[in-house]
Enzyme design. Structure first.
Site, PDB file in Angstrom:
ATOM      1  CD  GLU A 112      -2.824  -1.301   0.007  1.00  0.00           C
ATOM      2  OE1 GLU A 112      -2.969  -0.320  -0.729  1.00  0.00           O
ATOM      3  OE2 GLU A 112      -3.354  -2.411  -0.223  1.00  0.00           O
ATOM      4  CG  HIS A 119      -0.929   1.486  -4.359  1.00  0.00           C
ATOM      5  ND1 HIS A 119      -0.804   1.140  -5.677  1.00  0.00           N
ATOM      6  CD2 HIS A 119      -1.585   0.443  -3.769  1.00  0.00           C
ATOM      7  CE1 HIS A 119      -1.358  -0.056  -5.883  1.00  0.00           C
ATOM      8  NE2 HIS A 119      -1.832  -0.502  -4.730  1.00  0.00           N
TER       9      HIS A 119
END
Ligand SMILES: [Zn+2]
Length: 189
Positions: A115, A118
Site C-alpha cells: 500500500e 502506491h
C-alpha cells in the site's frame, strides 16, 4: 617585467571570472531526499509493521526517506473489512488503509509495503508473482514477501529524483488504489 605581471594578472582574473561564471550558472544545490512523514496514530495495531515497511523502502530506494511521526504526508489507518487500499493525493502524500481481516489472512507487512508502494507512485501489477510486491494478493496468502523487486525500487527512486523535502501535495487529483486482493473470507473456527 611589467608585461609578464600584467599577463599573469589577466590570467588570474580570467580564472576567477570563469569560476564565478560556473557558480552562477549552477545555482541549485544537489536536491536532498524528500522526507515522507507517516503517522500511525490511527493504526495502533500496525505501528511497528509500518516502521518495518518504512525501513524496507528506505533501504531499497534513494531520493526519499520515510520517517515516523514528524508530520502527516502519509496517514495510516486500520479498518475492518472492505479490503486494504491506498489514496495517493500526490507523489509521497496520501492515506493508507489496512483491513484487519485481510491482514489476518495475508502477510500484514506485505500489505503495508504494497500500500505504501502506491503512495510512492507504483500501480498494481497482479501477475501472481510473489517476487513482485505490487502483485499484491494475486500471489496468494502463502506469499509473505514484503520487499519490492529491484525494478519496483528503481522505479520509485526515479520518480522521486528531483523532489525536495519542502514539497507538499494537495488533495486535487487524488488517485485511489482500491486493492482487489481477495476479500477476507469468514474466519475459520
Ligand atoms: Zn494495490
Amino acid at each position: 617585467m611589467a608585461s609578464r605581471i600584467s599577463r599573469t594578472l589577466v590570467a588570474m582574473l580570467a580564472t576567477a571570472g570563469a569560476t564565478l561564471g560556473v557558480t552562477l550558472a549552477n545555482p541549485s544545490p544537489a536536491s536532498a531526499a524528500m522526507t515522507i512523514c507517516y503517522n500511525t496514530s490511527q493504526a495502533p495495531s500496525y505501528a511497528s509493521i509500518a516502521n518495518q515497511a518504512a525501513t524496507i523502502w528506505n533501504n531499497a530506494t534513494s531520493n526519499l526517506t520515510l520517517t515516523a511521526n514528524c508530520g502527516t504526508n502519509l496517514r495510516i489507518y486500520q479498518i475492518t473489512g472492505g479490503g486494504s487500499y491506498a489514496v495517493r493525493t500526490s507523489l509521497g502524500n496520501g492515506r493508507v488503509y489496512i483491513d484487519t481481516q485481510q491482514a489476518a489472512q495475508y502477510s500484514p507487512l506485505r500489505i503495508m509495503t504494497h500500500e505504501i508502494g502506491h503512495i510512492l507512485g507504483l500501480p498494481d501489477n497482479y501477475n501472481g508473482n510473489c517476487a513482485i510486491l505490487m502483485s499484491g494478493g494475486s500471489a496468494g496468502t502463502s506469499c509473505t514477501n514484503p520487499y519490492p523487486s529491484s525494478a519496483e525500487a528503481s522505479r520509485v527512486t526515479s520518480l522521486f529524483a528531483g523532489t525536495r523535502s519542502t514539497e507538499r501535495g494537495t488533495d486535487s487529483g487524488s488517485t485511489v488504489f482500491q486493492d482487489s486482493w481477495p476479500a477476507a473470507l469468514a474466519p475459520v473456527s
